[in-house]
Design a protein around this motif. Structure first.
Motif, PDB file in Angstrom:
ATOM      1  N   LYS A  45       0.833  -1.218   0.000  1.00  0.00           N
ATOM      2  CA  LYS A  45       0.000   0.000   0.000  1.00  0.00           C
ATOM      3  C   LYS A  45       0.864   1.264   0.000  1.00  0.00           C
ATOM      4  O   LYS A  45       0.674   2.172   0.805  1.00  0.00           O
ATOM      5  CB  LYS A  45      -0.959   0.025   1.187  1.00  0.00           C
ATOM      6  CG  LYS A  45      -1.896  -1.142   1.264  1.00  0.00           C
ATOM      7  CD  LYS A  45      -2.939  -1.057   0.184  1.00  0.00           C
ATOM      8  CE  LYS A  45      -3.949  -2.189   0.375  1.00  0.00           C
ATOM      9  NZ  LYS A  45      -4.798  -2.347  -0.748  1.00  0.00           N
ATOM     10  N   LEU A  46       1.825   1.315  -0.921  1.00  0.00           N
ATOM     11  CA  LEU A  46       2.678   2.487  -1.046  1.00  0.00           C
ATOM     12  C   LEU A  46       1.987   3.536  -1.912  1.00  0.00           C
ATOM     13  O   LEU A  46       0.969   3.274  -2.552  1.00  0.00           O
ATOM     14  CB  LEU A  46       4.011   2.081  -1.687  1.00  0.00           C
ATOM     15  CG  LEU A  46       4.807   1.009  -0.949  1.00  0.00           C
ATOM     16  CD1 LEU A  46       5.991   0.578  -1.791  1.00  0.00           C
ATOM     17  CD2 LEU A  46       5.272   1.531   0.397  1.00  0.00           C
ATOM     18  N   SER A  47       2.545   4.733  -1.939  1.00  0.00           N
ATOM     19  CA  SER A  47       1.993   5.766  -2.808  1.00  0.00           C
ATOM     20  C   SER A  47       2.342   5.444  -4.255  1.00  0.00           C
ATOM     21  O   SER A  47       3.273   4.684  -4.544  1.00  0.00           O
ATOM     22  CB  SER A  47       2.555   7.136  -2.429  1.00  0.00           C
ATOM     23  OG  SER A  47       3.936   7.185  -2.723  1.00  0.00           O
ATOM     24  N   GLU A  48       1.609   6.057  -5.170  1.00  0.00           N
ATOM     25  CA  GLU A  48       1.849   5.790  -6.585  1.00  0.00           C
ATOM     26  C   GLU A  48       3.247   6.248  -6.994  1.00  0.00           C
ATOM     27  O   GLU A  48       3.923   5.585  -7.783  1.00  0.00           O
ATOM     28  CB  GLU A  48       0.796   6.493  -7.429  1.00  0.00           C
ATOM     29  CG  GLU A  48       0.889   6.144  -8.890  1.00  0.00           C
ATOM     30  CD  GLU A  48      -0.313   6.616  -9.680  1.00  0.00           C
ATOM     31  OE1 GLU A  48      -0.223   6.582 -10.916  1.00  0.00           O
ATOM     32  OE2 GLU A  48      -1.315   7.015  -9.075  1.00  0.00           O
ATOM     33  N   ARG A  49       3.691   7.351  -6.435  1.00  0.00           N
ATOM     34  CA  ARG A  49       5.039   7.845  -6.747  1.00  0.00           C
ATOM     35  C   ARG A  49       6.100   6.840  -6.302  1.00  0.00           C
ATOM     36  O   ARG A  49       7.069   6.591  -7.019  1.00  0.00           O
ATOM     37  CB  ARG A  49       5.264   9.195  -6.065  1.00  0.00           C
ATOM     38  CG  ARG A  49       6.671   9.733  -6.278  1.00  0.00           C
ATOM     39  CD  ARG A  49       6.836  11.086  -5.673  1.00  0.00           C
ATOM     40  NE  ARG A  49       6.206  12.036  -6.573  1.00  0.00           N
ATOM     41  CZ  ARG A  49       6.242  13.335  -6.400  1.00  0.00           C
ATOM     42  NH1 ARG A  49       6.849  13.848  -5.362  1.00  0.00           N
ATOM     43  NH2 ARG A  49       5.656  14.143  -7.258  1.00  0.00           N
ATOM     44  N   MET A  50       5.910   6.244  -5.135  1.00  0.00           N
ATOM     45  CA  MET A  50       6.886   5.265  -4.650  1.00  0.00           C
ATOM     46  C   MET A  50       6.887   4.016  -5.520  1.00  0.00           C
ATOM     47  O   MET A  50       7.948   3.467  -5.812  1.00  0.00           O
ATOM     48  CB  MET A  50       6.574   4.899  -3.195  1.00  0.00           C
ATOM     49  CG  MET A  50       7.676   4.155  -2.529  1.00  0.00           C
ATOM     50  SD  MET A  50       9.127   5.202  -2.449  1.00  0.00           S
ATOM     51  CE  MET A  50      10.355   3.995  -2.107  1.00  0.00           C
ATOM     52  N   TYR A  51       5.689   3.572  -5.946  1.00  0.00           N
ATOM     53  CA  TYR A  51       5.623   2.432  -6.864  1.00  0.00           C
ATOM     54  C   TYR A  51       6.370   2.732  -8.165  1.00  0.00           C
ATOM     55  O   TYR A  51       7.070   1.871  -8.699  1.00  0.00           O
ATOM     56  CB  TYR A  51       4.181   2.064  -7.183  1.00  0.00           C
ATOM     57  CG  TYR A  51       3.515   1.203  -6.134  1.00  0.00           C
ATOM     58  CD1 TYR A  51       4.039  -0.030  -5.797  1.00  0.00           C
ATOM     59  CD2 TYR A  51       2.353   1.613  -5.503  1.00  0.00           C
ATOM     60  CE1 TYR A  51       3.434  -0.836  -4.850  1.00  0.00           C
ATOM     61  CE2 TYR A  51       1.732   0.818  -4.560  1.00  0.00           C
ATOM     62  CZ  TYR A  51       2.281  -0.403  -4.233  1.00  0.00           C
ATOM     63  OH  TYR A  51       1.680  -1.194  -3.303  1.00  0.00           O
ATOM     64  N   PHE A  55       9.632   0.755  -9.571  1.00  0.00           N
ATOM     65  CA  PHE A  55       9.614   0.139 -10.896  1.00  0.00           C
ATOM     66  C   PHE A  55      10.734   0.689 -11.774  1.00  0.00           C
ATOM     67  O   PHE A  55      11.358  -0.063 -12.531  1.00  0.00           O
ATOM     68  CB  PHE A  55       8.257   0.347 -11.565  1.00  0.00           C
ATOM     69  CG  PHE A  55       8.071  -0.489 -12.789  1.00  0.00           C
ATOM     70  CD1 PHE A  55       7.996  -1.865 -12.694  1.00  0.00           C
ATOM     71  CD2 PHE A  55       7.982   0.094 -14.043  1.00  0.00           C
ATOM     72  CE1 PHE A  55       7.832  -2.655 -13.815  1.00  0.00           C
ATOM     73  CE2 PHE A  55       7.825  -0.681 -15.171  1.00  0.00           C
ATOM     74  CZ  PHE A  55       7.750  -2.055 -15.061  1.00  0.00           C
ATOM     75  N   ALA A  56      11.020   1.972 -11.666  1.00  0.00           N
ATOM     76  CA  ALA A  56      12.128   2.555 -12.428  1.00  0.00           C
ATOM     77  C   ALA A  56      13.459   1.949 -11.990  1.00  0.00           C
ATOM     78  O   ALA A  56      14.317   1.651 -12.828  1.00  0.00           O
ATOM     79  CB  ALA A  56      12.145   4.068 -12.254  1.00  0.00           C
ATOM     80  N   ALA A  57      13.642   1.748 -10.700  1.00  0.00           N
ATOM     81  CA  ALA A  57      14.868   1.113 -10.209  1.00  0.00           C
ATOM     82  C   ALA A  57      14.951  -0.335 -10.698  1.00  0.00           C
ATOM     83  O   ALA A  57      16.025  -0.799 -11.104  1.00  0.00           O
ATOM     84  CB  ALA A  57      14.913   1.161  -8.683  1.00  0.00           C
ATOM     85  N   TYR A  58      13.837  -1.041 -10.675  1.00  0.00           N
ATOM     86  CA  TYR A  58      13.790  -2.421 -11.181  1.00  0.00           C
ATOM     87  C   TYR A  58      14.194  -2.470 -12.652  1.00  0.00           C
ATOM     88  O   TYR A  58      15.003  -3.304 -13.054  1.00  0.00           O
ATOM     89  CB  TYR A  58      12.392  -2.999 -10.987  1.00  0.00           C
ATOM     90  CG  TYR A  58      12.150  -4.284 -11.722  1.00  0.00           C
ATOM     91  CD1 TYR A  58      12.639  -5.483 -11.233  1.00  0.00           C
ATOM     92  CD2 TYR A  58      11.445  -4.298 -12.926  1.00  0.00           C
ATOM     93  CE1 TYR A  58      12.428  -6.673 -11.914  1.00  0.00           C
ATOM     94  CE2 TYR A  58      11.238  -5.478 -13.605  1.00  0.00           C
ATOM     95  CZ  TYR A  58      11.727  -6.656 -13.097  1.00  0.00           C
ATOM     96  OH  TYR A  58      11.525  -7.819 -13.790  1.00  0.00           O
ATOM     97  N   LEU A  59      13.642  -1.570 -13.464  1.00  0.00           N
ATOM     98  CA  LEU A  59      13.977  -1.550 -14.891  1.00  0.00           C
ATOM     99  C   LEU A  59      15.445  -1.219 -15.121  1.00  0.00           C
ATOM    100  O   LEU A  59      16.089  -1.801 -15.994  1.00  0.00           O
ATOM    101  CB  LEU A  59      13.094  -0.554 -15.627  1.00  0.00           C
ATOM    102  CG  LEU A  59      11.646  -0.964 -15.855  1.00  0.00           C
ATOM    103  CD1 LEU A  59      10.900   0.132 -16.608  1.00  0.00           C
ATOM    104  CD2 LEU A  59      11.559  -2.266 -16.604  1.00  0.00           C
ATOM    105  N   THR A  60      15.982  -0.291 -14.344  1.00  0.00           N
ATOM    106  CA  THR A  60      17.390   0.076 -14.485  1.00  0.00           C
ATOM    107  C   THR A  60      18.293  -1.116 -14.189  1.00  0.00           C
ATOM    108  O   THR A  60      19.221  -1.420 -14.953  1.00  0.00           O
ATOM    109  CB  THR A  60      17.730   1.241 -13.549  1.00  0.00           C
ATOM    110  OG1 THR A  60      16.875   2.348 -13.856  1.00  0.00           O
ATOM    111  CG2 THR A  60      19.183   1.655 -13.681  1.00  0.00           C
TER     112      THR A  60
END
Length: 80
Positions: A45-51, A55-60
């Motif tokens: 239940k994180l904020s959308e910005r945190m998600y 996800f950006a870190a995962y893609l990197t």
């Protein structure tokens, strides 16, 4: 946004089963870990910005690892 992480977990779970049935055990374990990661994150239940940051870190990390593997580790000609 948490539902999209569950969708990613579902699809990585499908890939896990397919890799396992194809006798690609190491890849299946990698995708099983990704499935657990996505499903676990979806229930935080994180904020959308945190998600989006996660996800950006995962893609990197994925693109860096994939580029490294295909450039330096993968045998020429697919290993056949």
């Amino acid at each position: 946004m948490e539902r999209m992480f569950r969708v990613c977990g579902f699809w990585t779970g499908i890939f896990t089963v397919m890799f396992y049935l194809g006798d690609m055990d190491k890849t299946a374990m990698l995708f099983l870990a990704q499935t657990g990661f996505f499903v676990l994150l979806s229930y935080l239940k994180l904020s959308e910005r945190m998600y989006l940051h996660i996800f950006a870190a995962y893609l990197t990390i994925f693109f860096a690892g994939f580029t490294y593997w295909t450039t330096f580790m993968m045998p020429l000609g697919g290993g056949h």
